[in-house]
Motif scaffolding. Structure first.
Motif, short mmCIF file in Angstrom:
data_model
loop_
_atom_site.label_atom_id
_atom_site.label_comp_id
_atom_site.label_asym_id
_atom_site.label_seq_id
_atom_site.Cartn_x
_atom_site.Cartn_y
_atom_site.Cartn_z
N ARG A 191 38.82 34.83 36.09
CA ARG A 191 37.42 34.75 37.26
C ARG A 191 36.85 35.58 36.56
NH1 ARG A 191 36.40 38.15 41.31
NH2 ARG A 191 39.10 38.82 42.37
N SER A 192 35.44 35.91 36.79
CA SER A 192 34.46 36.58 36.38
C SER A 192 33.98 37.60 37.42
CB SER A 192 33.62 36.02 35.48
OG SER A 192 32.01 36.10 35.49
N SER B 195 36.51 44.77 32.64
CA SER B 195 35.75 44.95 34.07
C SER B 195 35.75 46.07 34.65
CB SER B 195 36.94 43.73 34.96
OG SER B 195 37.54 44.30 34.91
N GLU C 57 31.87 39.37 37.45
CA GLU C 57 29.78 39.82 37.58
C GLU C 57 29.48 38.28 38.43
OE1 GLU C 57 28.14 40.03 33.13
OE2 GLU C 57 28.60 42.20 33.33
N ASP C 58 30.41 36.72 37.46
CA ASP C 58 29.26 35.86 38.56
C ASP C 58 30.58 35.39 38.63
OD1 ASP C 58 28.72 33.15 38.85
OD2 ASP C 58 28.12 32.63 37.32
N PRO C 59 30.50 35.29 40.38
CA PRO C 59 31.70 35.03 41.04
C PRO C 59 31.98 33.65 40.91
CG PRO C 59 30.42 36.78 42.41
CD PRO C 59 29.79 36.19 41.25
N SER C 60 31.08 32.90 40.92
CA SER C 60 31.13 31.24 40.50
C SER C 60 31.60 30.59 39.24
CB SER C 60 29.80 31.04 40.40
OG SER C 60 29.28 30.55 39.28
N VAL C 61 32.39 31.86 38.69
CA VAL C 61 33.52 31.61 37.59
C VAL C 61 34.15 31.25 37.47
CG1 VAL C 61 33.29 31.54 35.29
CG2 VAL C 61 31.21 31.89 35.96
N ASP D 128 35.80 44.48 45.09
CA ASP D 128 36.47 43.35 44.83
C ASP D 128 37.82 43.13 45.79
OD1 ASP D 128 35.86 41.10 43.08
OD2 ASP D 128 37.95 41.18 42.26
N ARG E 22 32.19 47.55 41.86
CA ARG E 22 32.27 45.64 42.01
C ARG E 22 33.86 45.52 42.19
NH1 ARG E 22 28.18 42.96 39.13
NH2 ARG E 22 27.35 41.37 39.67
N ARG F 244 35.52 39.87 32.50
CA ARG F 244 33.95 40.67 33.16
C ARG F 244 32.77 39.53 33.46
NH1 ARG F 244 30.50 45.70 31.19
NH2 ARG F 244 30.24 44.43 29.05
N HIS F 245 33.04 38.99 32.35
CA HIS F 245 32.39 37.65 32.26
C HIS F 245 32.76 36.62 31.15
CE1 HIS F 245 29.70 40.53 29.21
NE2 HIS F 245 30.98 39.98 28.48
#
Ligand code: ASP
Ligand code: MG
Length: 439
Positions: free
Chosen positions: A275-276, A16, A278-282, A26, A22, A220-221
């Protein structure tokens, strides 16, 4: 830290950190919550691997030169404190070239430099964006560990006062501490690393020590999934896990979390969020168990070997299990899993330890007239989830036919299957316990 709201700990993994913009945004959104924020950082991506490579070739000046150059390139625009750390890396590499035998504390000192460089580098990035970050090296802070170099454990009672005081002082001045993950200071006063992936563990421990409301493990992801997606194509994210489920998952080899990460958080009821970036929904939230929630995650451990120890009249020999495990422990053999019935003990081991195990069991085979059969190559397929025993009836017969062992607790089922059948059994269990059971 008495009057302000409880702090938030943000831990950034090495991958990350490849995206500093990012990370900055964050950190800003956490600061916007008006709670004190502590950042914990891993080494930048690939840096720990480079340092390990240098350790694997202790006397190769050529490899050390390349390692040093790559480590330096991974940390552009270092502030003076970081440049000093870089010269320390060079010094330690030279010291390694001259040392005649493997020196575990020296190795840990070298390995810790990745995180030190990361916090000096990251703090200066954050300061350039107006965030008053201050690098903190956790051995100096007073994060105390035992003396097991390379796989040490944090000693909470010994660390609490210094960590609270040190971070509290910085927070009270309005600073944002950026703390090294991965290591602490041993009881002997030397640098001790916590094992690969140890920055998650360090972050959870720091969160527990300072009474944080939550610890966010930002990758990161990477997501916490119901199975490894390279084995199971319809693996799905798990939004919430209990501490106990997460602990089983980490211990049973799901590589997303260091196995010791959960316990400090559970003991102090600190919520963990994986959490990820790159994709805050994960996001996966790890918190106390909630009624009515059903999670299932499948993992696989391989390659392993199973030894069958047949003990005639086993029931009449009450100390036999203790004797077997003590003899294995004394020989340094780690028992991955044990399946028992009255006259049969099935021992699951890492392949390189099989010979040592057979040797360690020789006195048992002599005195108890026991017999060792195997080794048989096996894979453990494990289903994890609170209440997983309710699923026993759903296990397809084909999955267990030919199995070498089976065990169940209220949180995990484990099946030892012949090695090459592992992936197929994993997929079959995922289909019935996850895909077809989703409500
Ligand atoms: N840098 C260390 C490692 O790669 C610790 C961590 O990343 O958590 O194992
Ligand atoms: Mg790392």
């Amino acid at each position: 830290m008495a009057r302000s709201p409880p702090p938030i700990v943000l831990k950034f993994g090495g991958a990350s950190l490849t995206d500093p913009a990012r990370v900055v945004s964050d950190v800003r959104s956490a600061l916007a919550e008006r709670a004190p924020v502590v950042v914990v950082a891993s080494a930048r991506e690939g840096v720990t691997d480079l340092l390990l490579e240098a350790l694997a070739h202790p006397r190769s000046a050529a490899i050390h030169r390349r390692v040093f150059d790559e480590v330096r390139r991974a940390h552009p625009h270092l502030p003076p404190s970081g440049r000093r750390t870089l010269s320390r890396v060079r010094q330690l590499l030279t010291q390694l070239e001259g040392s005649s035998r493997r020196d575990a504390p020296l190795a840990d000192r070298l390995l810790s430099q990745g995180e030190r460089l990361a916090v000096h580098w990251l703090s200066s990035e954050l300061r350039q964006h107006g965030i008053p970050a201050v690098p903190v090296e956790s051995d100096h802070l007073g994060l105390i560990t035992d003396n097991t170099y390379g796989a040490s454990c944090i000693l909470f009672d010994r660390s609490r006062t210094a960590v609270r005081r040190g971070l509290g002082r910085l927070l009270a001045r309005g600073n944002l501490p950026v703390v090294t993950g991965y290591f602490g200071r041993s009881l002997e006063g030397r640098v001790a690393t916590l094992g690969r992936g140890g920055s998650d563990y360090a972050a959870a421990a720091i969160g527990a020590l300072i009474g944080a409301s939550r610890v966010e493990l930002v990758k990161r992801h990477v997501a916490v999934l119901s199975a490894d997606p390279s084995e199971v194509s319809d693996a799905r994210p798990i939004p919430e896990l209990s501490y106990e489920e997460a602990e089983e998952l980490a211990q049973f080899g799901a590589r997303v979390l260091h196995p010791l990460t959960i316990e400090p958080a559970r003991a102090q009821s600190v919520v963990l969020r994986v959490r990820s970036l790159e994709d805050p929904s994960v996001v996966t939230t790890i918190a106390p168990a909630r009624a009515g929630r059903r999670n299932r995650a499948l993992t696989m451990l391989r390659p392993l070997r199973l030894l069958r120890l047949r003990v005639p009249g086993g029931r009449q020999r009450p100390g036999i299990v203790a004797e077997v495990s003590q003899r294995l422990a004394a020989a340094g053999v780690n028992l991955v899993q044990l399946y028992t019935s009255s006259a049969l003990l099935c021992l699951v081991l890492d392949p390189p330890q099989v010979l040592a195990a057979i040797r360690a069991l020789a006195p048992v085979t002599r005195e108890a007239a026991a017999m060792v059969e195997g080794p048989y190559p096996v894979t453990l397929v494990i289903a994890i989830g609170d209440g997983v025993m309710e699923d026993l009836g759903r296990i397809p017969a084909a999955a267990v036919s030919g199995a070498e062992g089976f065990s169940a607790t209220p949180r995990a089922l484990s099946i030892a299957v012949p090695d090459r059948r592992g992936p197929e059994v994993l997929r079959a269990l995922h289909r019935t316990l996850v895909t077809e059971s989703a409500s």
